[in-house]
Design a protein around this motif. Sequence first.
Motif, mmCIF file in Angstrom:
data_model
loop_
_atom_site.group_PDB
_atom_site.id
_atom_site.type_symbol
_atom_site.label_atom_id
_atom_site.label_comp_id
_atom_site.label_asym_id
_atom_site.label_seq_id
_atom_site.Cartn_x
_atom_site.Cartn_y
_atom_site.Cartn_z
ATOM 1 N N HIS A 86 0.854 -1.238 0.059
ATOM 2 C CA HIS A 86 -0.263 0.130 -0.112
ATOM 3 C C HIS A 86 1.002 1.298 -0.045
ATOM 4 O O HIS A 86 2.060 1.130 -0.029
ATOM 5 C CB HIS A 86 -0.971 -0.022 1.290
ATOM 6 C CG HIS A 86 -0.088 0.057 2.472
ATOM 7 N ND1 HIS A 86 0.390 1.124 3.079
ATOM 8 C CD2 HIS A 86 0.352 -0.832 3.351
ATOM 9 C CE1 HIS A 86 0.937 0.992 4.250
ATOM 10 N NE2 HIS A 86 1.242 -0.501 4.425
ATOM 11 N N SER A 105 0.520 1.560 -5.148
ATOM 12 C CA SER A 105 -0.752 1.938 -5.540
ATOM 13 C C SER A 105 -1.158 1.965 -6.723
ATOM 14 O O SER A 105 -0.368 1.710 -7.812
ATOM 15 C CB SER A 105 -0.944 3.300 -5.163
ATOM 16 O OG SER A 105 -2.169 3.719 -5.513
ATOM 17 N N THR A 130 -8.551 1.220 -1.156
ATOM 18 C CA THR A 130 -7.909 0.181 -1.904
ATOM 19 C C THR A 130 -8.045 0.391 -3.424
ATOM 20 O O THR A 130 -8.786 1.233 -3.883
ATOM 21 C CB THR A 130 -8.280 -1.298 -1.742
ATOM 22 O OG1 THR A 130 -9.584 -1.509 -2.167
ATOM 23 C CG2 THR A 130 -8.305 -1.568 -0.121
#
Lengths: 407, 275
Positions: A278, A310, A339
């Motif tokens: 992430h 990402s 997300t």
Amino acid sequence: MTKSKLNTFRGGPDEAGRFGIFGGRFVAETLIPLILSLEEAYEAAKVDPEFEAELNHLQTHYTGRPSPLYFAERLTEHFGGSKIYFKRDELNHTGSHKINNCLGQILLAMRMGKTRIIAETGAGQHGVAVATVAARFGLPCVVYMGETDIERQKPNVFRMRLLGAEIVPVASGTGTLKDAMNEALRDWVAHVEDTFYIIGTVAGPHPYPAMVRDFQSVIGVETREQMMAAEGRLPDTLVACIGGGSNAMGLFHPFLDEKGIEIIGVEAGGKGVETGEHAASLTGGNPGVLHGNRTYLLQNDDGQITDAHSISAGLDYPGIGPEHAWLHNSGRVSYVSATDAEALDAFQLCTRLEGIIPALEPSHALAHVGKIAPEHDADHLIVMNMCGRGDKDVFAVAAHLGTDIEG
Amino acid sequence: MSSRIDLRFAETKAAGRAALVTFVTAGDPNLEDSLALIEALPGAGADLIEIGMPFTDPMADGPAIQASSLRALQAGQNMIKTLDMVRRFRENDSDTPIVLMGYYNPIYIYGNERFLENAKAAGVDGLIIVDLPPEEDSELCLPALRAGLNFIRLATPTTDAHRLEKVLTNTSGFVYYVSITGITGTAKPDPSAVSDRVSLIKAKTDLPVAVGFGVKTPDQARAIAAGGADGVVVGSAIVNLMLDHMDARGNAQKTMVPAIAGFVRSLADALTEKT
């Protein structure tokens, strides 16, 4: 810190460039005289009516400001709750909020007599904005961009080249935004006499975080006036996506002292913060020192910087602006994450319901708007910063959706 | 209190020559080969040893030292191992000054007080932290001085006379003059310009001045020393030479230590010869 600053969230940074423990000037000695002279030039420009007039003129006639505040009626209906407004900075010249900052910085570069511009870029939105202002003011421009990002942002690479910028691929590290920033800093150290470094976000050594925030604050200032005109009152909730955090600081800063307004920053949750893949520095990182400032960073227990992940190249950075780090610790702003998958859904939803193709970056913000809007009634006003348009992302999105549009 | 650094510069000054300062990255290409290399440096003529603390994002370094840092990290190097390496070096050498060089974040994450205490105990003499300018002295510089470690500051071609005073305040051990505006191991320094700046610095301080960032050959080292420098730092050239003595998997070949020792000897000889 003076007494009056104790009662405000808008007083930072202090003279050492600190927001609480965050920020600072953690750079090599070679660069210190440069950032001190930049600070001096910026402080002088800030109070110079000529500088303000020139910037305002360009914002109006070149960028197309003010950007509209748009009532997203069909998304509001879809989510069934809060009334959703978009601050439409994706309509700016060059397609994102990045131009707001680049115009300010290039005017400073001209005032300082600098003759060469350098920049780093991730998604290429900042790179395009820098190449644009460099073309407009006739200065040569070198943009550092990670090899991985060059591959996934081809349309922007071509745009920058058309604008006359030289693109230097960065292979070191993971070939993404942090490596591009390392390389831009190395260039700057080697060309201190003539070169102005236009940093694209609210990070880096002081005065960059404060200066970039100030140039982006036009977003929040306009939003305030436009919301008063549209609804006769201020919004209840502000939402913006965060990589380094410049569009968010621009929207948030003018509202920080409005205690009744809820402010939410949305980081890139990648494959999920729990997976470790992430770019959510606040949710999944801890304080450290990189690129000239102390802030939250993705790092291991030896202080080595780890890779961000990402779907959005613009959010793919293992740090965040120091003022966000401070606003996080002080609790004034809530930081959450969305997300890759949630952002992709929001991207498609916005495109179909509003006829607006958002960039993948604000798609993260919209994903969060979709979570909170149903919790409220129709008298609850949300403003989301639509900070960039998604034309640059259609190839990447097609790939994720399994559609071949290049063949 | 005289530190090992003070004593060593006093010795080289008494011998009428500049000190040779050599740089290698801790753990490159791996811990044991790196230690063997560092242990060979004093015998080859290195007067002081700078040991790089590897970092993923070495913003002031050129490609050679960036790659060196990454090799070390990939081989599992970390701060605990770096400090332990210094401790092992000290078991057989109590005179050669050791200066740790690097970036602030790995220290900050290790914990500043814990780092200073452990570094002192391991036998470290000084620190060069590239991204801690005088503006950030309260972070580590002042605590380091209190802990009995030298804090060596960088002066650069952009450091003007006014700024120099600030740079020299709280500096101890020696002053490191960065001979180029740029990153390590790239541009070639101009000996006469360097000489002018070294004189300028020496007019303001009694500390020795060592010059580095682009010095690669014995001839360059000799020229820099002839210009008045008290020390000459060589780093990227050593790291590049190490590359020639690694196998395909990046492990040191048997020829590495002798090759580096030979190169260091040629640098030391250049500084010993009377010009």
